[in-house]
Design a protein around this motif. Structure first.
Motif, PDB file in Angstrom:
ATOM      1  N   THR A  54     125.567  31.432 -11.643  1.00  0.00           N
ATOM      2  CA  THR A  54     125.102  30.054 -11.828  1.00  0.00           C
ATOM      3  C   THR A  54     123.589  30.039 -12.031  1.00  0.00           C
ATOM      4  N   HIS A  60     119.787  29.581 -11.680  1.00  0.00           N
ATOM      5  CA  HIS A  60     118.966  29.319 -10.503  1.00  0.00           C
ATOM      6  C   HIS A  60     117.569  29.865 -10.785  1.00  0.00           C
ATOM      7  N   TYR A  61     116.539  29.218 -10.221  1.00  0.00           N
ATOM      8  CA  TYR A  61     115.172  29.647 -10.517  1.00  0.00           C
ATOM      9  C   TYR A  61     114.920  31.089 -10.088  1.00  0.00           C
ATOM     10  N   SER A  62     115.646  31.562  -9.061  1.00  0.00           N
ATOM     11  CA  SER A  62     115.462  32.938  -8.589  1.00  0.00           C
ATOM     12  C   SER A  62     115.860  33.961  -9.648  1.00  0.00           C
TER      13      SER A  62
END
Length: 399
Positions: free
Chosen positions: A132, A134-136
């Motif tokens: 999914t 996600h900024y990480s």
């Protein structure tokens, strides 16, 4: 200028789109368009049929009950390059390059394929939550420069894909297209000009406007599926898979950016088309200026709103508030988060240059400064160019 009013006028092939009381007329081969009132378009059609100007003027007077200055009308049409000059060949519409490719990319079969990819990507995210966006996902490497360079350089193919979908969706309709570099507030953007959309029926304009966003979603789906295929059995990401997820997240951010419609993104053009506006952005800015001038008591600076297009004026009453809120949000984000974050990152990078972090640290810092310096230089150049030219934007520019 036509000297003999008793001989038919040689006109280039023109397109005409009836829209209520107005008719959009243009030459698709050079992207020259204007809006004529219905009676003016009727006079032009009479000239296209081969009626000499003198007789066309007589016909107009009988049909509409008033005389027309046919010489002035022909001068206007000549200025728009609708009239062929002596010895100039009459231009035909012809076909544009990549038209077949455009039809194939937006055929029903292709659309089913895009839907299948999106569905498969969603199912993969449900099955593997790590896929999914996600900024990480951006931090696939401990080195800042590696992340910045990969995301910065790696986005170019996807930006090109976005703009190519705009262009090909337009070429599918036989429209010419141009790509260039532009600016929205403090953002540097790549944009596709499709001026010929003004002469296309309204229902057919939406796909060229939204095609870039479709390309973004398809790219995110493909990158996610590839990352899923590369994922190790223990659930960890190899470098290639990490890069795919980083590019997917960066592409999704560009998709979300299109909802900043007050910056004249793709969705802005959809709004303009839905409401049938002519130049909503300009009218909204003038509406805001009038409100401010009235509030300050500067009534001499209040513009005459009766001269504005009625649809633009009506929509601008509520759109102008969204414009103000949108600009306030963008500028506030820049002041509260953008500038402090940029200052912190530059402080860290400059610290690496001065504290003897070794060759890797110095290389990391120099590369970071070069990439960001290039972006600031591009923004500065665009600001200078806009100030120099002060030219109106094309009718349909898609980001």
């Amino acid at each position: 200028m036509v000297e003999d009013l008793d001989r038919p006028v040689r006109l280039h092939q023109l397109t005409m789109l009836d829209e209520g009381d107005d008719v959009t007329v243009g030459r698709a081969d050079i992207d020259a368009y204007c809006v004529l009132p219905a009676d003016g378009a009727a006079l032009l059609r009479e000239l296209i049929r081969g009626t000499p100007p003198s007789r066309a003027a007589q016909w107009y007077e009988r049909a509409f009950g008033q005389p027309v200055d046919i010489v002035e009308f022909l001068e206007a049409m000549t200025e728009m390059e609708f009239v062929a000059a002596p010895g100039e060949p009459v231009a035909a519409a012809g076909t544009v390059r990549w038209q077949r490719l455009g039809r194939a990319l937006f055929s029903p079969v292709a659309m089913i394929g895009y839907a299948g990819l999106l569905l498969a990507a969603v199912l993969a995210m449900i099955r593997e939550p790590g896929l999914t966006p996600h900024y990480s996902n951006l931090f696939f490497s401990p080195y800042v420069t590696v992340v910045v360079m990969v995301v910065f350089v790696g986005q170019f193919p996807f930006i090109l894909l976005h703009e190519s979908f705009h262009a090909l969706a337009g070429r599918r309709l036989g429209l010419r297209s141009r790509m260039g570099i532009g600016r929205r507030l403090y953002f540097v953007v790549v944009e596709t000009s499709l001026d010929g959309l003004v002469a296309v029926p309204r229902a057919k304009r939406y796909l060229p406007m939204l095609a870039g966003m479709l390309a973004d979603l398809v790219a995110v789906a493909v990158l996610t599926l590839v990352a899923g295929l590369l994922r190790r059995p223990d659930g960890t990401e190899p470098l290639a898979g990490g890069i795919c997820l980083a590019m997917a997240f960066a592409t999704l951010l560009r998709f979300v950016w299109q909802f900043y419609f007050y910056l004249q993104t793709d969705l802005y053009h959809v709004i303009v088309t839905v409401f049938g506006c002519v130049d909503l952005q300009k009218t909204a800015r003038r509406t805001v200026a009038n409100r401010v001038n009235r509030l300050l008591g500067r009534h001499a600076h209040v513009l005459d709103e009766s001269t504005w297009h009625p649809t633009d004026r009506a929509v601008a009453r509520w759109y102008s508030w969204l414009l103000v809120l949108g600009y306030a949000f963008s500028i506030g984000t820049l002041l509260v988060a953008g500038i402090p974050a940029t200052y912190h990152m530059f402080s860290v990078v400059l610290g690496h240059l001065s504290d003897g972090s070794g060759l890797a640290g110095v290389t990391d810092s120099v590369a970071f400064l070069l990439v960001n310096g290039l972006q600031f230089a591009a923004l500065g150049y665009l600001l200078w160019r806009a100030r120099r030219d002060r030219a109106p934007a094309p009718a349909h520019v898609l980001d």
